[in-house]
Motif scaffolding. Sequence first.
Motif, PDB file in Angstrom:
ATOM      1  N   UNK A 265      77.054   7.238  16.434  1.00 43.69           N
ATOM      2  CA  UNK A 265      77.260   5.655  15.615  1.00 43.69           C
ATOM      3  C   UNK A 265      76.328   5.259  14.739  1.00 43.69           C
ATOM      4  N   UNK A 266      75.665   6.180  14.468  1.00 39.94           N
ATOM      5  CA  UNK A 266      74.131   5.628  13.543  1.00 39.94           C
ATOM      6  C   UNK A 266      74.946   5.375  12.034  1.00 39.94           C
ATOM      7  N   UNK A 267      74.263   4.279  11.317  1.00 38.55           N
ATOM      8  CA  UNK A 267      74.664   3.782   9.955  1.00 38.55           C
ATOM      9  C   UNK A 267      73.686   4.296   9.159  1.00 38.55           C
ATOM     10  N   UNK A 268      74.193   5.182   8.428  1.00 36.61           N
ATOM     11  CA  UNK A 268      73.665   6.037   7.317  1.00 36.61           C
ATOM     12  C   UNK A 268      73.589   5.464   5.799  1.00 36.61           C
ATOM     13  N   UNK A 269      72.516   5.507   5.216  1.00 37.64           N
ATOM     14  CA  UNK A 269      72.756   4.986   3.761  1.00 37.64           C
ATOM     15  C   UNK A 269      72.652   6.438   2.985  1.00 37.64           C
ATOM     16  N   UNK A 270      72.058   7.328   3.459  1.00 43.14           N
ATOM     17  CA  UNK A 270      72.141   9.008   2.569  1.00 43.14           C
ATOM     18  C   UNK A 270      72.103   9.849   3.867  1.00 43.14           C
ATOM     19  N   UNK A 271      72.605  10.992   3.307  1.00 41.16           N
ATOM     20  CA  UNK A 271      72.705  12.066   3.958  1.00 41.16           C
ATOM     21  C   UNK A 271      74.222  11.961   4.935  1.00 41.16           C
ATOM     22  N   UNK A 272      74.112  13.300   5.865  1.00 38.58           N
ATOM     23  CA  UNK A 272      75.472  13.399   6.606  1.00 38.58           C
ATOM     24  C   UNK A 272      75.016  13.632   8.098  1.00 38.58           C
ATOM     25  N   UNK A 273      75.806  13.457   9.037  1.00 41.40           N
ATOM     26  CA  UNK A 273      75.658  13.709  10.570  1.00 41.40           C
ATOM     27  C   UNK A 273      76.139  14.720  10.809  1.00 41.40           C
ATOM     28  N   UNK A 274      75.422  15.736  11.792  1.00 46.06           N
ATOM     29  CA  UNK A 274      75.754  16.964  12.027  1.00 46.06           C
ATOM     30  C   UNK A 274      75.051  17.192  13.515  1.00 46.06           C
ATOM     31  N   UNK A 275      75.651  16.970  14.601  1.00 43.30           N
ATOM     32  CA  UNK A 275      74.880  16.918  15.755  1.00 43.30           C
ATOM     33  C   UNK A 275      74.573  18.347  16.327  1.00 43.30           C
ATOM     34  N   UNK A 276      75.454  19.602  15.971  1.00 45.40           N
ATOM     35  CA  UNK A 276      75.102  20.834  16.443  1.00 45.40           C
ATOM     36  C   UNK A 276      73.526  21.030  15.652  1.00 45.40           C
ATOM     37  N   UNK A 277      73.635  20.611  14.324  1.00 43.89           N
ATOM     38  CA  UNK A 277      72.283  21.026  13.604  1.00 43.89           C
ATOM     39  C   UNK A 277      70.998  20.160  14.143  1.00 43.89           C
ATOM     40  N   UNK A 278      71.600  18.849  14.419  1.00 41.77           N
ATOM     41  CA  UNK A 278      70.404  17.812  14.770  1.00 41.77           C
ATOM     42  C   UNK A 278      69.793  18.238  16.065  1.00 41.77           C
ATOM     43  N   UNK A 279      70.838  18.741  17.097  1.00 46.43           N
ATOM     44  CA  UNK A 279      70.047  18.886  18.429  1.00 46.43           C
ATOM     45  C   UNK A 279      69.317  20.108  18.656  1.00 46.43           C
ATOM     46  N   UNK A 280      69.196  21.011  17.265  1.00 45.41           N
ATOM     47  CA  UNK A 280      68.257  22.059  17.390  1.00 45.41           C
ATOM     48  C   UNK A 280      66.681  21.728  17.611  1.00 45.41           C
ATOM     49  N   UNK A 281      66.382  20.399  17.151  1.00 42.45           N
ATOM     50  CA  UNK A 281      65.177  19.806  17.355  1.00 42.45           C
ATOM     51  C   UNK A 281      64.332  19.818  16.182  1.00 42.45           C
ATOM     52  N   UNK A 282      64.904  20.487  14.970  1.00 48.18           N
ATOM     53  CA  UNK A 282      64.262  20.946  13.697  1.00 48.18           C
ATOM     54  C   UNK A 282      64.356  19.581  12.649  1.00 48.18           C
ATOM     55  N   UNK A 283      65.258  18.619  13.021  1.00 45.79           N
ATOM     56  CA  UNK A 283      65.335  17.636  12.004  1.00 45.79           C
ATOM     57  C   UNK A 283      65.185  16.243  12.526  1.00 45.79           C
ATOM     58  N   UNK A 284      65.009  15.349  11.821  1.00 50.14           N
ATOM     59  CA  UNK A 284      64.798  13.802  12.025  1.00 50.14           C
ATOM     60  C   UNK A 284      65.490  13.198  11.025  1.00 50.14           C
ATOM     61  N   UNK A 285      65.834  11.967  11.607  1.00 56.49           N
ATOM     62  CA  UNK A 285      66.426  10.888  10.741  1.00 56.49           C
ATOM     63  C   UNK A 285      65.403   9.649  10.430  1.00 56.49           C
ATOM     64  N   UNK A 286      65.235   9.308   9.185  1.00 51.79           N
ATOM     65  CA  UNK A 286      64.156   8.241   8.936  1.00 51.79           C
ATOM     66  C   UNK A 286      64.875   7.163   8.499  1.00 51.79           C
ATOM     67  N   UNK A 287      64.079   6.040   8.202  1.00 54.68           N
ATOM     68  CA  UNK A 287      64.659   4.733   8.036  1.00 54.68           C
ATOM     69  C   UNK A 287      64.213   4.131   6.724  1.00 54.68           C
ATOM     70  N   UNK A 288      64.868   3.025   6.054  1.00 56.69           N
ATOM     71  CA  UNK A 288      64.234   2.392   5.033  1.00 56.69           C
ATOM     72  C   UNK A 288      63.575   1.587   5.263  1.00 56.69           C
ATOM     73  N   UNK A 289      62.738   1.215   4.159  1.00 52.48           N
ATOM     74  CA  UNK A 289      61.630   0.238   4.322  1.00 52.48           C
ATOM     75  C   UNK A 289      62.058  -1.182   4.432  1.00 52.48           C
ATOM     76  N   UNK A 290      61.513  -1.875   5.553  1.00 54.53           N
ATOM     77  CA  UNK A 290      61.783  -3.374   5.341  1.00 54.53           C
ATOM     78  C   UNK A 290      63.127  -3.796   5.522  1.00 54.53           C
ATOM     79  N   UNK A 291      63.493  -5.046   4.966  1.00 53.34           N
ATOM     80  CA  UNK A 291      64.864  -5.512   4.845  1.00 53.34           C
ATOM     81  C   UNK A 291      65.194  -5.954   3.221  1.00 53.34           C
TER      82      UNK A 291
END
Length: 860
Positions: free
Chosen positions: A584-610
């Motif tokens: 349910x995450x709201x992305x501004x860049x990149x794509x979601x891939x749970x199988x890849x993400x759950x390996x523990x090698x990836x992180x999702x970062x944020x944008x600065x401020x507002x």
Amino acid sequence: MRKVKNRKAVRRVADKTRKAAKSRNLIAVLAIALTALLFTSVFTIGGSIVEKQQEATMRQVGGSAHGGFKYLTQEEYDIVKKDKKLKEISYRIVVGEAVNDSLKKLRTEIGYYEDLDAKFSFCYPEEGRMPEAEDEIVTSDLVLKAMGIPCEVGQKVPVEFTVNDRKYEMTFTLSGFFKGDTISMSQIMLVSKKLADKVAPTPVVSAMENGIDASDYAGRIMADFNFSSSFDLTGKMEDLVKRCGFPEEAVAEGTNWAYLGMDLNIEDMLPIAALLLVILVSGYLIIYNIFYINVFHDIRHYGLLKTIGTTGKQLRKIVRRQAYMLCLYGIPLGLLLGGVTGKWILPIVMRNLVFSSTADTKVSLEFWIFAASALFSLLTVYISCIRPCRIASSVSPVEALRYTEGQDRIWSREKGKKTKKVNPWTMAAANMRRNKKKVVIVTTSLSLGLVLLNSVYGLVNGFDMDKFIASSTVSDLSVRDAGLDNPAVYDKPLEGVTGEFLDALSEQKGVEDVCNIYMNLINSPNFTEEERDAFYEKILDNPKARPYLEEYFGGEDFWKAVENKSFDNIDGKIFGVGRLAYEKMELTEGELDWEKFKTGKYVITSIFGYLGSGEDQMNYYEVGDKVTIRLDDGTSREYEVMAVGKLPYSCELQSYSVFEYNFVLPDREYLDLYGDRLPMRTLFNVEKDREKDVEKWLADYCENINSDLDFTSKSTVAAEFEADKNMYAIVGGLLALILAFIGILNFINTMVTSVLSRKQEFAMMEAVGMTGKQLRQMLGCEGVMYALLTGAASLILGGILDMTAVQSIGNSLFFYSWHFTVMPILACIPVLVVIVLVVPALCYKSMCRTSVTERMRKAE
């Protein structure tokens, strides 16, 4: 020139003129009453909400006093107390803090309070009395409930408390209790002066001259006081500090936020001003039209008065006196109905406000509300009478005696113009052209209600339940600690979902997609020198970030720290999430891939401020970058950035920081990094046929087994959505209904007076062969033309407002999806047509009660 005493004569003429037109006066009184009703409703609801919001803020702050000084000695308090510009002053003494196990989640301070200061602080006992003996105590019902003690005077209250790091255990007798506020920053236990002097004597060393920490607060005096008014409290506090001779930089002083919040800016005032303007204009249109028509109806009468020497000034007084006398009936009626309407609507509005849990729904019917409503109503009547007064005072006696409606313009056949075919439609059109101003006023008045109704419908119709539910929960059910989303709780419980609950949940049938959300705060990232340089170059030294950072940090000290690269107040969060929240995450860049993400090698970062998205967006890291997360214990791990985005609001902490330097990891990787942790939130879905049973179990669990937990369900969010929708629909619909009724009254008054003023004209038409059916058709055609003009004006104006103002207001609501509509106007046009056909027919029927001969004999 000799002055003639003629006031009584002017009053007598005005009163008799008014009494001779009872039917017209009834419509005028109704119009004035409706205008006063609208003003009173707005002031009643608005005034009550402002007052209750102020009270809620006071309760959150913990007091109603204008301001106060903290950590005083007795000598310093005596200096403040002698100040003659203070209206009232009282004090309390800090004693300590309760540390009972049962109060771990309910911060409770202990102190001595004078009676007046207890009232300032909303802790004066509602049952019982203030403590006097050393072993007596007063506290809130929330504290007693948490301790499992009945709210009864005389109950024994065992309390463990600390004073300057020294622990005490005492059993007190409850001498009184009061209703606690869930929004308050802390609860209070009031003890006697004897106990305060014994365990926390007031220090003689000034806190202004010697820096103190929390270990030296006990025994110090907190002075609370009120000035003569709440205007410019900041300036008054500064002057008081100077008069008392306290060092400006060292004195600990505070001004109540509740009063500072009353300084409204222009943006806050615009909606209120716009609403008052709409009411004033709608009231003006009908009241002006009524008196405008009345003046022309009585124009021969005013002409005769002029022939016997009445001046223009006296005629203006006659018209105004009639208006003001009608106000004596209309305004009180409107004030009464407005108060009742406000009392009915306020609870509906209050249920949808964030501070409703700390405020009652009692209407504040204060004198200023009725005074302001009466004043605005009177102002509307005054403005409405300006033009009619001018017409009455400037009339020529000869023209007045020859006047019939529409004869302000002389019609003559133009040379060479062919004669048009005469039928009811052409005659109706000619009649309407005789007084174009009246047509414009009636059409505008009728259109106002339709336009507002369309705007309200457009706003309410755009409410999107899916967006509303998504903002509160992304699953069927969500569980958290009750204090997590409470804005009054400062120290958020980040591990509030217990292991016992998770075990109980796993045993429930129909539960699926269980997702735990973990979180840890970042107070200052453990940057390497290279990482710090990169962060400064990309964020702190970036010109796009400067205005945003100045808003929060501003000042030379901040920019010196940035220049020296010593600024490290960079806040953020590290999340661990399951699949349900991840998808349910709201992305501004990149794509979601749970199988890849759950390996523990990836992180999702944020944008600065507002700064927003698009060109203004600033990413901390780009997709594909390598990021190292370092913990305080020296542990570090490197991840690749999969995407840039954020969690839905319902999965977040719901308390945002300046930088929002956030990272999202899969839940297993988070637990591997941080060790065993309890979730901040637990989300899960339920099979359709088990939803009611599971929600019932969950409600019972949170109420009877672990009351520290709270939950959100889609059904409760949907009910909240409907309540929000109903509030807008009821309040906006009622205003539209009243404005529509004002417009219909205006039309009725126009048609009635038009038929009455043209009695002789219609009689002459009938005398030369025009049938009653043709007359009815002509009047019906006039009504239909009013309906067509109103419909056209409403469609054009309603469409423009729907695309501009409604869309703008709606877009400020997170759960709004705009759709163009004029359906309410189209739906109302047939109703309007029926009204405009029925009213002229009834007017004609009433006129026909007198014969053609009798009507021709009358002068009007």
